[in-house]
Design a protein around this motif. Structure first.
Motif, PDB file in Angstrom:
ATOM      1  N   VAL A   1       1.596   9.143 -82.878  1.00  0.00           N
ATOM      2  CA  VAL A   1       0.752   8.313 -83.729  1.00  0.00           C
ATOM      3  C   VAL A   1      -0.101   9.213 -84.611  1.00  0.00           C
ATOM      4  CG1 VAL A   1      -1.110   6.602 -83.780  1.00  0.00           C
ATOM      5  CG2 VAL A   1       0.700   6.435 -82.050  1.00  0.00           C
ATOM      6  N   GLY A   2      -0.061   8.949 -85.912  1.00  0.00           N
ATOM      7  CA  GLY A   2      -0.881   9.688 -86.863  1.00  0.00           C
ATOM      8  C   GLY A   2      -2.022   8.824 -87.355  1.00  0.00           C
ATOM      9  N   ALA A   3      -2.419   9.001 -88.606  1.00  0.00           N
ATOM     10  CA  ALA A   3      -3.498   8.198 -89.184  1.00  0.00           C
ATOM     11  C   ALA A   3      -3.136   6.721 -89.104  1.00  0.00           C
ATOM     12  CB  ALA A   3      -3.726   8.610 -90.634  1.00  0.00           C
ATOM     13  N   HIS A   4      -4.125   5.889 -88.817  1.00  0.00           N
ATOM     14  CA  HIS A   4      -3.899   4.451 -88.698  1.00  0.00           C
ATOM     15  C   HIS A   4      -5.229   3.725 -88.850  1.00  0.00           C
ATOM     16  CE1 HIS A   4      -5.001   5.842 -84.672  1.00  0.00           C
ATOM     17  NE2 HIS A   4      -5.447   4.617 -84.439  1.00  0.00           N
ATOM     18  N   GLY A   5      -5.164   2.434 -89.074  1.00  0.00           N
ATOM     19  CA  GLY A   5      -6.392   1.647 -89.185  1.00  0.00           C
ATOM     20  C   GLY A   5      -6.298   0.634 -90.304  1.00  0.00           C
ATOM     21  N   ARG A   6      -7.466   0.225 -90.799  1.00  0.00           N
ATOM     22  CA  ARG A   6      -7.524  -0.762 -91.865  1.00  0.00           C
ATOM     23  C   ARG A   6      -7.267  -0.107 -93.225  1.00  0.00           C
ATOM     24  NH1 ARG A   6      -6.861  -5.584 -90.084  1.00  0.00           N
ATOM     25  NH2 ARG A   6      -7.794  -6.377 -92.009  1.00  0.00           N
ATOM     26  N   ILE A   7      -6.661  -0.867 -94.115  1.00  0.00           N
ATOM     27  CA  ILE A   7      -6.498  -0.444 -95.497  1.00  0.00           C
ATOM     28  C   ILE A   7      -7.715  -0.952 -96.264  1.00  0.00           C
ATOM     29  CG2 ILE A   7      -5.056  -0.609 -97.565  1.00  0.00           C
ATOM     30  CD1 ILE A   7      -2.695  -1.232 -95.638  1.00  0.00           C
TER      31      ILE A   7
ATOM     32  N   TYR B   1      -5.189   6.548 -95.616  1.00  0.00           N
ATOM     33  CA  TYR B   1      -5.256   8.002 -95.438  1.00  0.00           C
ATOM     34  C   TYR B   1      -3.997   8.541 -94.771  1.00  0.00           C
ATOM     35  CZ  TYR B   1     -10.168   7.644 -96.614  1.00  0.00           C
ATOM     36  OH  TYR B   1     -11.346   7.404 -97.277  1.00  0.00           O
ATOM     37  N   GLN B   2      -3.572   9.746 -95.223  1.00  0.00           N
ATOM     38  CA  GLN B   2      -2.512  10.449 -94.499  1.00  0.00           C
ATOM     39  C   GLN B   2      -3.122  11.259 -93.352  1.00  0.00           C
ATOM     40  OE1 GLN B   2      -0.674  12.566 -97.763  1.00  0.00           O
ATOM     41  NE2 GLN B   2      -1.744  14.478 -97.290  1.00  0.00           N
ATOM     42  N   VAL B   3      -4.300  11.853 -93.567  1.00  0.00           N
ATOM     43  CA  VAL B   3      -5.170  12.417 -92.540  1.00  0.00           C
ATOM     44  C   VAL B   3      -6.589  12.242 -93.063  1.00  0.00           C
ATOM     45  CG1 VAL B   3      -3.549  14.131 -91.587  1.00  0.00           C
ATOM     46  CG2 VAL B   3      -5.012  14.756 -93.518  1.00  0.00           C
ATOM     47  N   LYS B   4      -7.570  12.480 -92.215  1.00  0.00           N
ATOM     48  CA  LYS B   4      -8.959  12.318 -92.623  1.00  0.00           C
ATOM     49  C   LYS B   4      -9.254  13.167 -93.862  1.00  0.00           C
ATOM     50  CE  LYS B   4     -13.687  12.531 -90.836  1.00  0.00           C
ATOM     51  NZ  LYS B   4     -14.545  12.861 -89.662  1.00  0.00           N
ATOM     52  N   GLY B   5      -9.813  12.510 -94.883  1.00  0.00           N
ATOM     53  CA  GLY B   5     -10.186  13.219 -96.088  1.00  0.00           C
ATOM     54  C   GLY B   5      -9.102  13.316 -97.139  1.00  0.00           C
TER      55      GLY B   5
ATOM     56  N   LYS C   1      -2.687  18.195 -94.047  1.00  0.00           N
ATOM     57  CA  LYS C   1      -4.059  18.624 -94.345  1.00  0.00           C
ATOM     58  C   LYS C   1      -4.140  19.468 -95.610  1.00  0.00           C
ATOM     59  CE  LYS C   1      -4.963  20.505 -90.318  1.00  0.00           C
ATOM     60  NZ  LYS C   1      -5.735  21.224 -89.267  1.00  0.00           N
ATOM     61  N   ARG C   2      -2.999  19.875 -96.153  1.00  0.00           N
ATOM     62  CA  ARG C   2      -3.013  20.806 -97.285  1.00  0.00           C
ATOM     63  C   ARG C   2      -2.389  20.243 -98.556  1.00  0.00           C
ATOM     64  NH1 ARG C   2      -2.442  26.976 -95.572  1.00  0.00           N
ATOM     65  NH2 ARG C   2      -3.690  26.983 -93.677  1.00  0.00           N
ATOM     66  N   VAL C   3      -1.540  19.248 -98.429  1.00  0.00           N
ATOM     67  CA  VAL C   3      -0.830  18.715 -99.595  1.00  0.00           C
ATOM     68  C   VAL C   3      -1.305  17.285 -99.850  1.00  0.00           C
ATOM     69  CG1 VAL C   3       1.411  18.221-100.635  1.00  0.00           C
ATOM     70  CG2 VAL C   3       1.178  20.136 -99.030  1.00  0.00           C
TER      71      VAL C   3
END
Length: 286
Positions: free
Chosen positions: A101-107, A113-117, A180-182
């Motif tokens: 499981v990666g990033a998830h939650g409400r839109i 988000y693909q990752v935080k930030g 985190k980089r792209v």
């Protein structure tokens, strides 16, 4: 420290991992590995399979067979009957695949988000604005399939697929280091947009995103003889009816599926980024 453990620790260092998996000629490497993966001659297939098992953390305990003709045969392996049981509750939307499981939650409107930030927008991933609008203020779950995992994916609920759009793109690695980089990585990579609806009309969207190396997506309900790349970029209309747990297709290497749910469908409680989930386990509920 043994030599294999030392090598693995070195390869997992963020800078080296990113250099090795993303700074090489990605398209060339993808084409070459795709060709090697298809070779069935033992002089090629055996060492390729051995390297995959060594570096991929492969678990074949529930595979239908452990004897493979080629590396591709291992990637796309089937499981023993009953190895994945899909939650029978009609209110449950299940995970379509084995994954992390990666990033998830409400839109937030159309932003997620693909990752935080590292945000991206629905319209950057999904080409049809009308389709993207169905999932504004909804929910999403990013599911990452690693190289050693079971690579087939299944219908998360009884549904009808109304159309598939293939989008040509790059083949960045989709591991956490690259995310985190792209920026907007998923929006850059080769992907498919699978439009589906449940029996009551609830929309559901699956977006398989291909990654570096083999980077090929095949859909059982369309045509497994050709990859989506061969079909082309036009939207393919269809009327494919699938029961929960029916096979939908497979990747020929590790990759990602982003699942989109409309407002009013709740993610399963307890989903945690980084946790492993198996195909058939609860992902959301209506």
């Amino acid at each position: 420290m043994t030599a294999p453990k030392g090598l693995m620790r070195l390869l997992l260092q963020e800078d080296i991992n990113f250099l090795l998996t993303n700074r090489l000629p990605r398209r060339f490497a993808t084409r070459m590995v795709g060709r090697i993966a298809a070779v069935e001659h033992p002089l090629v297939a055996r060492p390729a399979l051995a390297l995959w098992r060594f570096f991929g953390g492969v678990d074949l305990s529930d595979a239908a067979t452990t004897r493979f003709r080629s590396l591709r045969d291992g990637f796309t392996r089937a499981l023993r009957p009953g190895a994945r049981v899909f939650d029978p509750d009609p209110a449950t939307i299940a995970s379509p695949c084995d994954a992390i499981v990666g990033a998830h939650g409400r839109i937030d409107g159309d932003r997620l988000y693909q990752v935080k930030g590292f945000p991206y927008r629905l319209g950057e991933l999904i080409p049809d604005a009308a389709v993207a609008d169905r999932f504004r203020d909804g929910s999403f779950v990013t599911l990452r399939l690693t190289a050693g995992m079971y690579h087939r994916f299944h219908a998360p609920h009884g549904l009808t697929v109304g159309g598939v759009t293939y989008l040509s793109g790059d083949c960045w690695n989709v591991n956490p280091i690259a995310l985190k980089r792209v920026e907007r990585l998923f929006c850059r990579n080769e992907r498919a947009v699978i439009e589906a609806r449940l029996a009551d009309g609830t929309p559901l969207l699956l977006v398989p995103v291909a990654a570096i190396l083999v980077a090929s997506i095949r859909l059982t309900f369309l045509d497994t003889e050709r990859s989506l790349r061969d079909v082309g970029s036009a939207r393919v209309a269809c009327d494919a009816r699938l029961s929960k747990g029916d096979e939908m297709g497979w990747f020929e290497h590790g990759s990602t599926i982003v699942v989109f749910l409309p407002a009013g469908v709740a993610l399963a409680p307890g989903l945690v980024e980084g946790q492993a989930i198996r195909a058939g386990k609860a992902l959301a509920s209506r």
